[in-house]
Design an enzyme around this catalytic site. Structure first.
Site, mmCIF file in Angstrom:
data_model
loop_
_atom_site.group_PDB
_atom_site.id
_atom_site.type_symbol
_atom_site.label_atom_id
_atom_site.label_comp_id
_atom_site.label_asym_id
_atom_site.label_seq_id
_atom_site.Cartn_x
_atom_site.Cartn_y
_atom_site.Cartn_z
ATOM 1 N N ASP A 1 -30.209 -35.933 41.583
ATOM 2 C CA ASP A 1 -30.013 -37.358 41.869
ATOM 3 C C ASP A 1 -29.735 -38.129 40.583
ATOM 4 O O ASP A 1 -30.218 -37.749 39.514
ATOM 5 C CB ASP A 1 -31.276 -37.894 42.566
ATOM 6 C CG ASP A 1 -31.010 -39.192 43.308
ATOM 7 O OD1 ASP A 1 -29.838 -39.632 43.376
ATOM 8 O OD2 ASP A 1 -31.982 -39.787 43.810
ATOM 9 N N ASN B 1 -24.799 -37.844 53.434
ATOM 10 C CA ASN B 1 -23.801 -38.218 52.412
ATOM 11 C C ASN B 1 -22.417 -38.539 52.994
ATOM 12 O O ASN B 1 -21.608 -39.191 52.336
ATOM 13 C CB ASN B 1 -23.669 -37.134 51.336
ATOM 14 C CG ASN B 1 -24.817 -37.108 50.358
ATOM 15 O OD1 ASN B 1 -25.150 -36.090 49.772
ATOM 16 N ND2 ASN B 1 -25.470 -38.259 50.153
HETATM 17 C C1 FPP Z 1 -26.820 -37.743 43.867
HETATM 18 O O1 FPP Z 1 -26.416 -38.716 42.962
HETATM 19 C C2 FPP Z 1 -25.886 -36.639 43.899
HETATM 20 C C3 FPP Z 1 -25.142 -36.296 44.967
HETATM 21 C C4 FPP Z 1 -25.192 -37.001 46.254
HETATM 22 C C5 FPP Z 1 -24.204 -35.183 44.933
HETATM 23 C C6 FPP Z 1 -24.538 -34.084 43.985
HETATM 24 C C7 FPP Z 1 -23.291 -33.435 43.636
HETATM 25 C C8 FPP Z 1 -22.971 -32.914 42.440
HETATM 26 C C9 FPP Z 1 -23.904 -32.763 41.321
HETATM 27 C C10 FPP Z 1 -21.584 -32.457 42.201
HETATM 28 C C11 FPP Z 1 -21.044 -31.438 43.162
HETATM 29 C C12 FPP Z 1 -21.906 -30.244 43.270
HETATM 30 C C13 FPP Z 1 -21.515 -28.989 43.051
HETATM 31 C C14 FPP Z 1 -22.455 -27.873 43.337
HETATM 32 C C15 FPP Z 1 -20.212 -28.624 42.535
HETATM 33 P P1 FPP Z 1 -26.171 -40.176 43.500
HETATM 34 O O2 FPP Z 1 -24.711 -40.351 43.664
HETATM 35 O O3 FPP Z 1 -26.983 -40.412 44.729
HETATM 36 O O4 FPP Z 1 -26.713 -41.021 42.311
HETATM 37 P P2 FPP Z 1 -27.327 -42.492 42.406
HETATM 38 O O5 FPP Z 1 -28.583 -42.401 43.232
HETATM 39 O O6 FPP Z 1 -27.610 -42.826 40.981
HETATM 40 O O7 FPP Z 1 -26.277 -43.365 43.022
#
Ligand code: FPP
Length: 258
Positions: free
Chosen positions: A25, A73
């Site tokens: 996250d 998501n």
């Molecule tokens: C949360 O950060 C992250 C995600 C919803 C997606 C995670 C994906 C990756 C790390 C990249 C793709 C994965 C792979 C395995 C290639 P957020 O966007 O919720 O962050 P925030 O809470 O700060 O907005």
């Protein structure tokens, strides 16, 4: 993080968790703090996926599960969803060579059949090409949510009962859990969430029933091997009791004496 200076030296210390699961996250906030588009945070997040996959393997962790895309998501802006799918496809294309070189087995949990066809194609290919590796498994949770998983499992279990393949009276967690997408995976020993949020957000709720939880303020793109080591150290200092008393854990003989 917990401190356990008062813990008896005689306690068995399991220093390396067998299965670590991570809620990655903070990509969006990482980008926002730098005035960058959110997708740039996800791009940096992929770099961290590479770093942490390697680090876990080097530390002797046998299984690493990453929450890469939740069933919730899909509700993000369309451009972010398609950006994430594009990153995933690119990552899979690029990573296969490394997986083979490092003997990393890839598997997935979640409703993978609802992902875009291109992603599914690369996933299926990578899963098949790495299926023979047994030392270390990287599990991507994709289109995953615990409640969806339980509903899917209940449906499959009910169908098996109706078909006479399972007996309702024999129901047990051991039987039912074979219908979860984590069937044949060990439960996570340690669940880490980055970015300071202290929720499980529908991630491995059943499987994590006895997992140790570590929450770190570090945003996912900034998460390093040292942070993983710190989380494992924290895990190693904790006492997992599985419903027993501290005395029963410390003196196994006390377990028998009711
Ligand atoms: C949360 O950060 C992250 C995600 C919803 C997606 C995670 C994906 C990756 C790390 C990249 C793709 C994965 C792979 C395995 C290639 P957020 O966007 O919720 O962050 P925030 O809470 O700060 O907005």
């Amino acid at each position: 993080m917990s401190h356990s200076a008062d813990r008896p030296a005689t306690l068995p210390r399991v220093t390396v968790p067998n299965h670590v699961a991570i809620i990655m996250d903070g990509n969006g906030r990482w980008a926002q703090q730098r005035g960058l588009p959110r997708l740039e945070g996800h791009r940096r997040g992929v770099e961290t996926v590479r770093t942490v996959t390697n680090a876990a393997r080097e530390l002797g962790i046998k299984m690493l599960t990453l929450y890469a895309f939740s069933v919730e998501n899909w509700n993000r802006p369309k451009t972010e969803v398609s950006g994430l799918m594009g990153l995933l496809e690119f990552y899979l294309k690029q990573e296969l060579k490394t997986f083979v070189k490092d003997k990393v087995r890839l598997r997935t949990i979640g409703r993978v059949d609802e992902l875009p066809a291109g992603v599914q194609k690369h996933l299926n290919h990578t899963v098949a090409e790495t299926a023979q590796f047994t030392e270390y498994t990287l599990v991507l949770a994709l289109n995953y949510g615990s409640r969806t998983e339980v509903v899917d499992a209940a449906r499959a279990y009910a169908a098996a009962v109706a078909a006479g393949k399972e007996k309702l009276n024999d129901s047990s967690w051991a039987t039912f859990s074979r219908y979860l997408s984590t069937a044949d995976m060990p439960d996570p020993d340690l669940i880490i969430r980055t970015s300071g949020e202290t929720r499980l957000s529908n991630f491995l709720l059943m499987q994590g029933a006895y997992a140790e939880l570590v929450f770190t303020p570090v945003l996912w793109p900034d998460f390093t091997k040292a942070d993983l080591v710190a989380a494992c150290d924290d895990y190693a200092r904790r006492e997992r009791r599985y419903g027993l008393t501290a005395e029963q854990i410390r003196q196994p003989a006390a377990r028998a004496a009711k």
